[in-house]
Design an enzyme around this catalytic site. Sequence first.
Site, PDB file in Angstrom:
ATOM      1  N   ASP A 142      60.636  28.616 -11.246  1.00  0.00           N
ATOM      2  CA  ASP A 142      61.343  29.826 -11.659  1.00  0.00           C
ATOM      3  C   ASP A 142      61.139  30.916 -10.612  1.00  0.00           C
ATOM      4  O   ASP A 142      60.011  31.276 -10.286  1.00  0.00           O
ATOM      5  CB  ASP A 142      60.818  30.326 -13.012  1.00  0.00           C
ATOM      6  N   HIS A 143      62.224  31.444 -10.093  1.00  0.00           N
ATOM      7  CA  HIS A 143      62.154  32.537  -9.114  1.00  0.00           C
ATOM      8  C   HIS A 143      62.115  33.871  -9.848  1.00  0.00           C
ATOM      9  O   HIS A 143      62.605  34.004 -10.965  1.00  0.00           O
ATOM     10  CB  HIS A 143      63.368  32.485  -8.182  1.00  0.00           C
ATOM     11  N   LYS A 144      61.547  34.862  -9.204  1.00  0.00           N
ATOM     12  CA  LYS A 144      61.451  36.213  -9.765  1.00  0.00           C
ATOM     13  C   LYS A 144      62.812  36.880  -9.706  1.00  0.00           C
ATOM     14  O   LYS A 144      63.297  37.220  -8.635  1.00  0.00           O
ATOM     15  CB  LYS A 144      60.430  37.055  -8.992  1.00  0.00           C
ATOM     16  N   VAL A 145      63.446  37.074 -10.858  1.00  0.00           N
ATOM     17  CA  VAL A 145      64.780  37.667 -10.878  1.00  0.00           C
ATOM     18  C   VAL A 145      64.740  39.194 -10.841  1.00  0.00           C
ATOM     19  O   VAL A 145      65.759  39.837 -10.601  1.00  0.00           O
ATOM     20  CB  VAL A 145      65.599  37.189 -12.103  1.00  0.00           C
ATOM     21  N   THR A 181      65.508  37.280  -3.996  1.00  0.00           N
ATOM     22  CA  THR A 181      65.240  36.097  -4.814  1.00  0.00           C
ATOM     23  C   THR A 181      64.334  35.103  -4.102  1.00  0.00           C
ATOM     24  O   THR A 181      63.794  34.197  -4.722  1.00  0.00           O
ATOM     25  CB  THR A 181      66.551  35.365  -5.178  1.00  0.00           C
TER      26      THR A 181
END
Length: 185
Positions: A63-66, A71
């Site tokens: 999960d990437h930091k939105v 990104t």
Amino acid sequence: KLWDAHLQPSVVKVNPLTRITVTGHGPTESLIFYEDEPFENGKLLIGKYCSIADRVKVFLGGDHKVNWTSTFPHREQTGTKGDIIIGNDVWLSHGVTIMSGVTIGDGVIVAANSHVVKNVEPYTIVGGNPAKYIRHRFSGNIIDLLLKLKWWDLPDDAVKSMEDVLCSEPNQEKLLELVKKYRSI
């Protein structure tokens, strides 16, 4: 790695991009796991008597930091939303993708090529991208009886003795008899 899908619930720990071939009930090519850091992002718990088709993908991390400006994970590795829990007697159809932090309840059917990003209630059918509720498999009374019976936790000989009930449309009276026989209500 080989894993028999009906014998016992399993906690599966894998390295990044590990393929696990699921055996025991029909042809299955592989269950593919994706995670950034081995063993650190989360666990996958698979219940008993699950049917897992080929090309099912499970993302335990990534999960990437939105909420960041970029990104791209410049300083920090990507993360996870938690463990993935797949209940008992679940059918994951061909090409299903499951994201981290999801719980799939007992008796669920996930339609082919669906992308599961949220929890799924027991005995429902979901499908699409993202996977959405389609319908309950059975009436509320039948679902309650099945969840009380928890037939998948019974000894193999008991499960074998009820195969006629398990391999037919649910009958409330027969299920109630089984609940009375095997579980105190």
